[in-house]
Write a protein that holds these residues in place. Structure first.
Motif, PDB file in Angstrom:
ATOM      1  N   GLU A  31       0.779  -1.230   0.066  1.00 31.62           N
ATOM      2  CA  GLU A  31       0.121   0.037   0.115  1.00 31.62           C
ATOM      3  C   GLU A  31       0.936   1.314  -0.150  1.00 31.62           C
ATOM      4  OE1 GLU A  31      -3.265   0.120   2.726  1.00 31.62           O
ATOM      5  OE2 GLU A  31      -3.744  -2.052   2.753  1.00 31.62           O
ATOM      6  N   TRP A  32       0.411   2.069  -0.730  1.00 35.52           N
ATOM      7  CA  TRP A  32       1.319   3.456  -0.749  1.00 35.52           C
ATOM      8  C   TRP A  32       0.401   4.683  -0.437  1.00 35.52           C
ATOM      9  CZ3 TRP A  32       6.114   4.382  -2.958  1.00 35.52           C
ATOM     10  CH2 TRP A  32       6.789   3.018  -3.473  1.00 35.52           C
ATOM     11  N   THR A  33       1.103   5.669   0.146  1.00 39.62           N
ATOM     12  CA  THR A  33       0.330   6.798   0.525  1.00 39.62           C
ATOM     13  C   THR A  33       0.812   7.919  -0.647  1.00 39.62           C
ATOM     14  OG1 THR A  33       2.373   7.853   1.542  1.00 39.62           O
ATOM     15  CG2 THR A  33       0.687   6.328   2.765  1.00 39.62           C
ATOM     16  N   ALA A  34      -0.277   8.981  -0.683  1.00 38.37           N
ATOM     17  CA  ALA A  34       0.062   9.947  -1.638  1.00 38.37           C
ATOM     18  C   ALA A  34       1.453  10.441  -1.709  1.00 38.37           C
ATOM     19  CB  ALA A  34      -1.045  11.044  -1.657  1.00 38.37           C
ATOM     20  N   GLU A  35       1.677  10.818  -0.280  1.00 39.32           N
ATOM     21  CA  GLU A  35       3.216  11.411  -0.029  1.00 39.32           C
ATOM     22  C   GLU A  35       4.074  10.737  -0.374  1.00 39.32           C
ATOM     23  OE1 GLU A  35       0.554  10.856   2.450  1.00 39.32           O
ATOM     24  OE2 GLU A  35      -0.055  12.929   2.285  1.00 39.32           O
ATOM     25  N   GLU A  36       4.208   9.259  -0.342  1.00 38.09           N
ATOM     26  CA  GLU A  36       5.073   8.338  -0.838  1.00 38.09           C
ATOM     27  C   GLU A  36       5.274   8.286  -2.194  1.00 38.09           C
ATOM     28  OE1 GLU A  36       5.330   4.796   2.543  1.00 38.09           O
ATOM     29  OE2 GLU A  36       3.486   4.845   1.227  1.00 38.09           O
ATOM     30  N   GLY A  65      -0.542  14.936  -9.204  1.00 39.43           N
ATOM     31  CA  GLY A  65      -1.639  15.573  -8.854  1.00 39.43           C
ATOM     32  C   GLY A  65      -2.769  14.407  -8.623  1.00 39.43           C
ATOM     33  N   ASN A  66      -2.618  13.275  -9.220  1.00 36.50           N
ATOM     34  CA  ASN A  66      -3.776  12.196  -9.062  1.00 36.50           C
ATOM     35  C   ASN A  66      -3.533  11.039  -8.330  1.00 36.50           C
ATOM     36  OD1 ASN A  66      -1.806  10.876 -10.581  1.00 36.50           O
ATOM     37  ND2 ASN A  66      -2.784  10.437 -12.311  1.00 36.50           N
ATOM     38  N   GLU A  67      -2.561  11.204  -7.222  1.00 35.97           N
ATOM     39  CA  GLU A  67      -2.256  10.442  -6.398  1.00 35.97           C
ATOM     40  C   GLU A  67      -3.580   9.623  -5.606  1.00 35.97           C
ATOM     41  OE1 GLU A  67       0.997  13.125  -7.144  1.00 35.97           O
ATOM     42  OE2 GLU A  67      -1.166  13.600  -6.209  1.00 35.97           O
ATOM     43  N   THR A  68      -4.340  10.437  -4.825  1.00 35.10           N
ATOM     44  CA  THR A  68      -5.395  10.226  -4.113  1.00 35.10           C
ATOM     45  C   THR A  68      -6.369   9.214  -5.072  1.00 35.10           C
ATOM     46  OG1 THR A  68      -4.884  11.822  -2.765  1.00 35.10           O
ATOM     47  CG2 THR A  68      -7.026  10.512  -2.509  1.00 35.10           C
ATOM     48  N   PRO A  69      -6.878   9.596  -6.109  1.00 37.27           N
ATOM     49  CA  PRO A  69      -7.868   9.002  -7.161  1.00 37.27           C
ATOM     50  C   PRO A  69      -7.218   7.658  -7.410  1.00 37.27           C
ATOM     51  CG  PRO A  69      -7.795  11.168  -7.830  1.00 37.27           C
ATOM     52  CD  PRO A  69      -6.684  11.112  -6.801  1.00 37.27           C
ATOM     53  N   LEU A  70      -6.079   7.769  -7.774  1.00 35.74           N
ATOM     54  CA  LEU A  70      -5.335   6.560  -8.284  1.00 35.74           C
ATOM     55  C   LEU A  70      -5.158   5.387  -6.992  1.00 35.74           C
ATOM     56  CD1 LEU A  70      -2.677   7.443 -10.583  1.00 35.74           C
ATOM     57  CD2 LEU A  70      -4.511   6.149 -11.036  1.00 35.74           C
ATOM     58  N   ILE A  71      -4.898   5.808  -5.994  1.00 36.01           N
ATOM     59  CA  ILE A  71      -4.701   4.721  -4.774  1.00 36.01           C
ATOM     60  C   ILE A  71      -6.279   4.069  -4.561  1.00 36.01           C
ATOM     61  CG2 ILE A  71      -4.406   4.849  -2.352  1.00 36.01           C
ATOM     62  CD1 ILE A  71      -2.316   6.955  -2.672  1.00 36.01           C
ATOM     63  N   GLU A  72      -7.220   5.239  -4.740  1.00 42.15           N
ATOM     64  CA  GLU A  72      -8.551   4.617  -4.503  1.00 42.15           C
ATOM     65  C   GLU A  72      -8.938   3.414  -5.595  1.00 42.15           C
ATOM     66  OE1 GLU A  72     -13.276   6.177  -4.282  1.00 42.15           O
ATOM     67  OE2 GLU A  72     -11.537   7.541  -3.910  1.00 42.15           O
ATOM     68  N   LEU A 113       3.829   1.460  -9.440  1.00 42.83           N
ATOM     69  CA  LEU A 113       3.961   1.172  -7.918  1.00 42.83           C
ATOM     70  C   LEU A 113       2.528   0.650  -7.390  1.00 42.83           C
ATOM     71  CD1 LEU A 113       6.000   4.459  -7.233  1.00 42.83           C
ATOM     72  CD2 LEU A 113       6.934   2.379  -7.401  1.00 42.83           C
ATOM     73  N   LEU A 114       1.850   1.015  -7.725  1.00 40.64           N
ATOM     74  CA  LEU A 114       0.398   0.701  -7.045  1.00 40.64           C
ATOM     75  C   LEU A 114       0.033  -0.794  -7.643  1.00 40.64           C
ATOM     76  CD1 LEU A 114      -1.630   3.777  -7.569  1.00 40.64           C
ATOM     77  CD2 LEU A 114      -0.752   3.082  -5.292  1.00 40.64           C
ATOM     78  N   HIS A 115       0.556  -1.192  -8.833  1.00 43.97           N
ATOM     79  CA  HIS A 115       0.057  -2.633  -8.953  1.00 43.97           C
ATOM     80  C   HIS A 115       1.465  -3.857  -8.644  1.00 43.97           C
ATOM     81  CE1 HIS A 115      -2.410  -5.238 -11.023  1.00 43.97           C
ATOM     82  NE2 HIS A 115      -1.658  -5.709 -12.029  1.00 43.97           N
ATOM     83  N   GLY A 116       2.216  -3.089  -7.972  1.00 47.67           N
ATOM     84  CA  GLY A 116       3.295  -3.908  -7.078  1.00 47.67           C
ATOM     85  C   GLY A 116       4.660  -4.084  -7.899  1.00 47.67           C
ATOM     86  N   VAL A 117       4.832  -3.358  -8.884  1.00 54.61           N
ATOM     87  CA  VAL A 117       6.291  -3.293  -9.493  1.00 54.61           C
ATOM     88  C   VAL A 117       7.295  -2.721  -8.403  1.00 54.61           C
ATOM     89  CG1 VAL A 117       7.988  -2.492 -11.006  1.00 54.61           C
ATOM     90  CG2 VAL A 117       5.766  -3.028 -11.800  1.00 54.61           C
ATOM     91  N   PRO A 118       8.185  -3.514  -7.821  1.00 52.99           N
ATOM     92  CA  PRO A 118       9.066  -2.881  -6.569  1.00 52.99           C
ATOM     93  C   PRO A 118       9.709  -1.597  -7.292  1.00 52.99           C
ATOM     94  CG  PRO A 118       9.637  -5.229  -7.080  1.00 52.99           C
ATOM     95  CD  PRO A 118       8.796  -4.787  -8.274  1.00 52.99           C
ATOM     96  N   GLN A 119       9.961  -0.504  -6.282  1.00 55.17           N
ATOM     97  CA  GLN A 119      10.441   0.634  -6.543  1.00 55.17           C
ATOM     98  C   GLN A 119      11.691   0.772  -7.129  1.00 55.17           C
ATOM     99  OE1 GLN A 119      10.045   3.083  -2.627  1.00 55.17           O
ATOM    100  NE2 GLN A 119      11.157   4.613  -3.778  1.00 55.17           N
ATOM    101  N   ASP A 120      12.613  -0.071  -6.473  1.00 62.36           N
ATOM    102  CA  ASP A 120      13.880  -0.301  -7.199  1.00 62.36           C
ATOM    103  C   ASP A 120      13.918  -0.693  -8.739  1.00 62.36           C
ATOM    104  OD1 ASP A 120      15.030   0.923  -4.736  1.00 62.36           O
ATOM    105  OD2 ASP A 120      15.692  -1.172  -3.962  1.00 62.36           O
ATOM    106  N   ARG A 121      13.013  -1.593  -8.953  1.00 64.89           N
ATOM    107  CA  ARG A 121      12.919  -2.092 -10.155  1.00 64.89           C
ATOM    108  C   ARG A 121      12.498  -0.933 -11.402  1.00 64.89           C
ATOM    109  NH1 ARG A 121      10.763  -7.279 -12.489  1.00 64.89           N
ATOM    110  NH2 ARG A 121      11.656  -6.907 -14.686  1.00 64.89           N
ATOM    111  N   PHE A 155      -5.341   2.720 -18.916  1.00 61.27           N
ATOM    112  CA  PHE A 155      -5.378   4.306 -18.353  1.00 61.27           C
ATOM    113  C   PHE A 155      -5.014   5.035 -19.707  1.00 61.27           C
ATOM    114  CE2 PHE A 155      -4.973   2.169 -14.456  1.00 61.27           C
ATOM    115  CZ  PHE A 155      -5.740   2.926 -13.770  1.00 61.27           C
ATOM    116  N   LEU A 156      -5.698   6.152 -20.156  1.00 59.17           N
ATOM    117  CA  LEU A 156      -5.328   6.743 -21.290  1.00 59.17           C
ATOM    118  C   LEU A 156      -5.862   8.272 -21.092  1.00 59.17           C
ATOM    119  CD1 LEU A 156      -8.143   7.059 -23.372  1.00 59.17           C
ATOM    120  CD2 LEU A 156      -8.205   4.636 -22.837  1.00 59.17           C
ATOM    121  N   GLY A 157      -5.166   9.182 -21.954  1.00 63.78           N
ATOM    122  CA  GLY A 157      -5.398  10.673 -21.506  1.00 63.78           C
ATOM    123  C   GLY A 157      -6.525  11.209 -22.499  1.00 63.78           C
TER     124      GLY A 157
END
Length: 148
Positions: free
Chosen positions: A5-10, A36-43, A66-74, A126-128
Motif C-alpha cells: 500500500e502506498w500513500t499519496a506522500e510516498e 496530482g492524481n495520487e489519491t484517486p489512483l490509490i482509490e 508502483l500501485l500494481h506491485g512493481v518494486p520501487q527499485d526495479r 489508462f489513457l489521456g
C-alpha cells in the motif's frame, strides 16, 4: 503477491526523486511524470484493480506500476535505463506504450484472450483525454462493446 500500500506522500516522494535524477542528468531520456492524481489512483487500485488484472496505459505509468506491485527499485532502474514512457513488466501484468493510442488494441486483445480462455481477471487501461478523441480509441471501444 499483493502490492504494497502506498500513500499519496510516498508516491509524490518517488516522483520528486525522479525529478532530482533527471535534473542531475542521470536520466538522459524523456520522462513523463505522474502528478496530482495520487489519491484517486490509490482509490482506484484499492477498490477495483486486483493482483491478477492487467494494467495498461500510455506514458504516465510510474504510479500505476508502483500501485500494481512493481518494486520501487526495479521501476527506478527502468526509468534510469530510459524506459519511463514505455514501461513493460509483464511478470507484474504491466504493459505501456509511448505511442498515442498504441496500447488500446493490445488491451482489447488481452481482454479478448482472457474472455476466450474463461478467465475472470480484467484489463484496466489508462489513457489521456486526447487519446479518447482518436479513431483507434473509437474502434477499440466499439469492438470491446460489441464483443463484450
Amino acid at each position: 503477491m499483493a502490492a504494497r500500500e502506498w500513500t499519496a506522500e510516498e508516491l509524490i516522494s518517488f516522483e520528486e526523486e525522479i525529478v532530482r535524477l533527471f535534473e542531475d542528468r542521470q536520466i538522459r531520456s524523456p520522462v513523463h511524470l505522474d502528478n496530482g492524481n495520487e489519491t484517486p489512483l490509490i482509490e482506484v487500485f484499492s477498490k477495483y484493480v486486483k493482483a491478477d488484472d492487467w494494467v495498461m496505459g500510455s506514458w504516465r505509468m510510474h504510479y500505476k506500476c508502483l500501485l500494481h506491485g512493481v518494486p520501487q527499485d526495479r521501476l527506478k532502474g527502468a526509468i534510469l535505463e530510459g524506459r519511463s514512457i514505455a514501461l513493460c513488466f509483464p511478470e507484474y501484468r504491466i504493459v505501456s506504450s509511448a505511442i498515442v493510442g498504441g496500447i488500446l488494441p493490445v488491451a482489447v486483445g488481452v481482454a479478448l484472450a482472457i474472455k476466450r480462455s474463461g478467465g475472470t481477471n480484467k484489463v484496466v487501461c489508462f489513457l489521456g483525454d486526447m487519446t479518447s478523441e482518436t479513431g483507434i480509441f473509437y474502434e477499440c471501444q466499439k469492438y470491446a462493446f460489441h464483443y463484450d
